[in-house]
Design a protein around this motif. Structure first.
Motif, PDB file in Angstrom:
ATOM      1  N   VAL A  75      19.952   1.967  12.649  1.00 33.78           N
ATOM      2  CA  VAL A  75      19.065   1.721  13.780  1.00 33.78           C
ATOM      3  C   VAL A  75      18.021   2.835  13.778  1.00 33.78           C
ATOM      4  O   VAL A  75      18.345   4.005  13.557  1.00 33.78           O
ATOM      5  CB  VAL A  75      19.820   1.637  15.122  1.00 33.78           C
ATOM      6  CG1 VAL A  75      20.495   2.940  15.467  1.00 33.78           C
ATOM      7  CG2 VAL A  75      18.901   1.194  16.243  1.00 33.78           C
ATOM      8  N   PHE A  77      14.473   4.136  15.952  1.00 38.41           N
ATOM      9  CA  PHE A  77      13.602   4.004  17.110  1.00 38.41           C
ATOM     10  C   PHE A  77      12.256   4.640  16.807  1.00 38.41           C
ATOM     11  O   PHE A  77      12.170   5.623  16.072  1.00 38.41           O
ATOM     12  CB  PHE A  77      14.219   4.684  18.334  1.00 38.41           C
ATOM     13  CG  PHE A  77      15.488   4.038  18.794  1.00 38.41           C
ATOM     14  CD1 PHE A  77      15.459   2.933  19.618  1.00 38.41           C
ATOM     15  CD2 PHE A  77      16.716   4.533  18.401  1.00 38.41           C
ATOM     16  CE1 PHE A  77      16.631   2.329  20.042  1.00 38.41           C
ATOM     17  CE2 PHE A  77      17.893   3.945  18.814  1.00 38.41           C
ATOM     18  CZ  PHE A  77      17.848   2.841  19.630  1.00 38.41           C
ATOM     19  N   VAL A  92      12.577  -0.348  19.295  1.00 35.99           N
ATOM     20  CA  VAL A  92      13.405  -0.413  18.097  1.00 35.99           C
ATOM     21  C   VAL A  92      12.514  -0.823  16.924  1.00 35.99           C
ATOM     22  O   VAL A  92      11.877  -1.866  16.963  1.00 35.99           O
ATOM     23  CB  VAL A  92      14.566  -1.418  18.267  1.00 35.99           C
ATOM     24  CG1 VAL A  92      15.365  -1.524  16.986  1.00 35.99           C
ATOM     25  CG2 VAL A  92      15.449  -1.012  19.424  1.00 35.99           C
ATOM     26  N   ALA A  95      16.766  -2.306  12.993  1.00 39.08           N
ATOM     27  CA  ALA A  95      18.166  -2.447  13.387  1.00 39.08           C
ATOM     28  C   ALA A  95      18.760  -3.451  12.420  1.00 39.08           C
ATOM     29  O   ALA A  95      18.504  -4.644  12.514  1.00 39.08           O
ATOM     30  CB  ALA A  95      18.295  -2.933  14.823  1.00 39.08           C
TER      31      ALA A  95
END
Length: 113
Positions: A75, A77, A92, A95
């Motif tokens: 993941v 960000f 995001v 992911a």
């Protein structure tokens, strides 16, 4: 706005120090990642008051975890200046779940670039 920048940088530095302080003897399957982009401006025009500025333009931070030899999850960000009225927007960027079938084939599913 300056207080937000200081808080954001402080959080990133604390997260980086926690990652580096982890015991290297343990069998950790996960790793934190991060990258910060910044600008420093210096106006050297003659005849005016000199102005300088430090700008935190974008930051990427994430986590990658190896579930086992075949599966891993990631993941990521993205924090940057938003056009929706706020100074910084976090969303995001990636992911995904990866499945390594063999050395020549890896399948990925999720949100990735």
């Amino acid at each position: 706005m300056m207080k937000l920048k200081v808080t954001f940088v402080s959080i990133l530095l604390c997260a980086a120090s926690l990652v580096s302080a982890q015991d290297k003897g343990t069998d950790s399957k996960g790793v934190m990642t991060g990258k910060v982009f910044f600008n420093y401006h210096l106006d050297q025009t003659s005849g005016i008051t000199q102005k300088t500025a430090f700008e935190l333009s974008r930051a990427y931070f994430g986590y990658k975890y190896a579930i086992n030899d075949k599966f891993s999850a990631t993941v990521l960000f993205d924090a940057g200046k938003g056009s929706a009225g706020s100074d910084y927007t976090v969303f995001v960027k990636n992911a995904k779940l990866d499945y390594k079938a063999n050395d020549m084939l890896t399948l990925s599913a999720g949100l990735f670039g």
